[in-house]
Write a protein that holds these residues in place. Sequence first.
Motif, PDB file in Angstrom:
ATOM      1  N   VAL A 140      -3.680  -7.410  -2.219  1.00 43.12           N
ATOM      2  CA  VAL A 140      -2.952  -7.815  -3.506  1.00 43.12           C
ATOM      3  C   VAL A 140      -4.014  -8.725  -4.355  1.00 43.12           C
ATOM      4  O   VAL A 140      -4.637  -9.579  -3.725  1.00 43.12           O
ATOM      5  CB  VAL A 140      -1.842  -8.641  -2.880  1.00 43.12           C
ATOM      6  CG1 VAL A 140      -0.985  -8.966  -4.078  1.00 43.12           C
ATOM      7  CG2 VAL A 140      -1.025  -8.002  -2.029  1.00 43.12           C
TER       8      VAL A 140
ATOM      9  N   CYS B 132      -0.863  -4.788   2.279  1.00 44.57           N
ATOM     10  CA  CYS B 132      -1.701  -4.249   1.420  1.00 44.57           C
ATOM     11  C   CYS B 132      -2.358  -5.116   0.817  1.00 44.57           C
ATOM     12  O   CYS B 132      -2.419  -6.366   0.726  1.00 44.57           O
ATOM     13  CB  CYS B 132      -0.677  -3.562   0.440  1.00 44.57           C
ATOM     14  SG  CYS B 132       0.339  -4.597  -0.341  1.00 44.57           S
TER      15      CYS B 132
ATOM     16  N   LYS C 189       3.964  -5.863   2.743  1.00 44.71           N
ATOM     17  CA  LYS C 189       4.135  -5.170   1.468  1.00 44.71           C
ATOM     18  C   LYS C 189       5.490  -5.292   0.881  1.00 44.71           C
ATOM     19  O   LYS C 189       5.864  -5.602  -0.064  1.00 44.71           O
ATOM     20  CB  LYS C 189       4.190  -3.353   1.823  1.00 44.71           C
ATOM     21  CG  LYS C 189       4.016  -2.746   0.422  1.00 44.71           C
ATOM     22  CD  LYS C 189       3.402  -1.170   0.964  1.00 44.71           C
ATOM     23  CE  LYS C 189       3.072  -0.577  -0.399  1.00 44.71           C
ATOM     24  NZ  LYS C 189       2.638   0.954  -0.274  1.00 44.71           N
TER      25      LYS C 189
ATOM     26  N   ALA D 149       5.488  -7.148  -8.008  1.00 45.97           N
ATOM     27  CA  ALA D 149       4.629  -6.122  -8.143  1.00 45.97           C
ATOM     28  C   ALA D 149       5.685  -5.184  -9.416  1.00 45.97           C
ATOM     29  O   ALA D 149       5.121  -4.766 -10.284  1.00 45.97           O
ATOM     30  CB  ALA D 149       4.577  -5.217  -7.116  1.00 45.97           C
TER      31      ALA D 149
ATOM     32  N   ARG E 120       7.199  -7.120  -3.064  1.00 53.45           N
ATOM     33  CA  ARG E 120       7.930  -6.100  -4.166  1.00 53.45           C
ATOM     34  C   ARG E 120       8.387  -6.401  -5.142  1.00 53.45           C
ATOM     35  O   ARG E 120       8.138  -5.827  -6.387  1.00 53.45           O
ATOM     36  CB  ARG E 120       8.940  -5.261  -3.224  1.00 53.45           C
ATOM     37  CG  ARG E 120       9.574  -3.917  -3.673  1.00 53.45           C
ATOM     38  CD  ARG E 120      10.794  -3.296  -2.749  1.00 53.45           C
ATOM     39  NE  ARG E 120      10.016  -2.968  -1.502  1.00 53.45           N
ATOM     40  CZ  ARG E 120      10.449  -3.333  -0.145  1.00 53.45           C
ATOM     41  NH1 ARG E 120      11.399  -4.141  -0.048  1.00 53.45           N
ATOM     42  NH2 ARG E 120       9.829  -2.662   0.882  1.00 53.45           N
TER      43      ARG E 120
ATOM     44  N   PRO F 245      -0.352  -4.554  -6.338  1.00 53.24           N
ATOM     45  CA  PRO F 245      -1.067  -4.130  -4.846  1.00 53.24           C
ATOM     46  C   PRO F 245      -1.954  -2.921  -5.099  1.00 53.24           C
ATOM     47  O   PRO F 245      -1.724  -2.176  -5.866  1.00 53.24           O
ATOM     48  CB  PRO F 245       0.529  -3.219  -4.199  1.00 53.24           C
ATOM     49  CG  PRO F 245       1.241  -3.053  -5.287  1.00 53.24           C
ATOM     50  CD  PRO F 245       0.943  -3.975  -6.497  1.00 53.24           C
TER      51      PRO F 245
ATOM     52  N   LYS G 266       1.090 -16.116  -2.780  1.00 53.52           N
ATOM     53  CA  LYS G 266       1.362 -15.415  -3.934  1.00 53.52           C
ATOM     54  C   LYS G 266       1.019 -16.119  -5.333  1.00 53.52           C
ATOM     55  O   LYS G 266       0.439 -15.551  -6.194  1.00 53.52           O
ATOM     56  CB  LYS G 266       3.071 -14.806  -3.793  1.00 53.52           C
ATOM     57  CG  LYS G 266       2.975 -13.930  -2.614  1.00 53.52           C
ATOM     58  CD  LYS G 266       4.419 -13.254  -2.849  1.00 53.52           C
ATOM     59  CE  LYS G 266       5.438 -13.944  -2.426  1.00 53.52           C
ATOM     60  NZ  LYS G 266       6.714 -13.306  -2.489  1.00 53.52           N
TER      61      LYS G 266
END
Length: 295
Positions: free
Chosen positions: A170, A168, A244, A251, A248, A258, A230
């Motif tokens: 991000v 995804c 993805k 997020a 997790r 995302p 990240k």
Amino acid sequence: MRMNLNQLRAFFLAARERSITKAAESLYVTQPAVTMQIKSLEQDLEVKLFRKYGKNLELTEAGTVLFGYAEKIFEIVEEMEYVLKGHAASTHGSLTIGTTRSFARHLMPGLLSRFQKRYPKVKVILKVGSSQEIVDGVLDFVYDVGTIGRVPYKSRLNVIPYSREEFCLVVSPQHRFAKCEDVSIRKLENEPIIIREEGSGSRYAILSLLTSHGVKPSVLMEAGSVEFIKEYIMKGQGISFLYKPEIRLEATLGLLKPVAVKEGPILVQTDTVFPKGADLSPPAKAFLQLIEEEA
């Protein structure tokens, strides 16, 4: 003197059963053949192994000693046969699998759990690297097989498509895209994008996706560490496409956002690869069978 295992087995069975007849039946040979094997063993050892009382066989003192050793020897032989047959039936041995760091954390645990449920005595060795590093390692027989994100393959590889894993877009929660329900790929034209290192399967898939939509990305940075990527996104220093499951937690905590892509989900093909024409071990064949079943 070299011990003849056939002679020793004839002696051992005759001693255990106290009968030449029963020993012959167990060995599927004639009684004279068993008698001849025992006499040859006695001549080689220069000792008498049996005394005969009527129809019964009794061990001499030397025979009793030899029987004790023979019993241990044939226990080891049986164990050896069991283990080797286990190897041939994929129930023993080891399996070295190469995979990417992301898949090692999120894809492989479930797959390997199912494999080891079937083959609990196979030792699995999991090693990580980029998709291209794993391909090279498979061709150099460093790994038995590799499970990776698809990259351009060499003709010397066999490939079994396994699964399609979702990646995804991000961004940081402060990025303007974070407020959008979805974003068109074309809007990424001038965005500073952090991409994975050379040889990464996800890098190949993402760059191919952008190119297919006529987007030439403004690459801010290449990085091999997902954790670094990240952190950089959290600081608002760029955007990226990540696996993805790997975002997790961030997020959920509101540290990363995302964002859906208008053109549809971003799916990266994963494959299991192994060398063409290779003499694969039974555990490797068993693993490939599981891959084909699940694929």
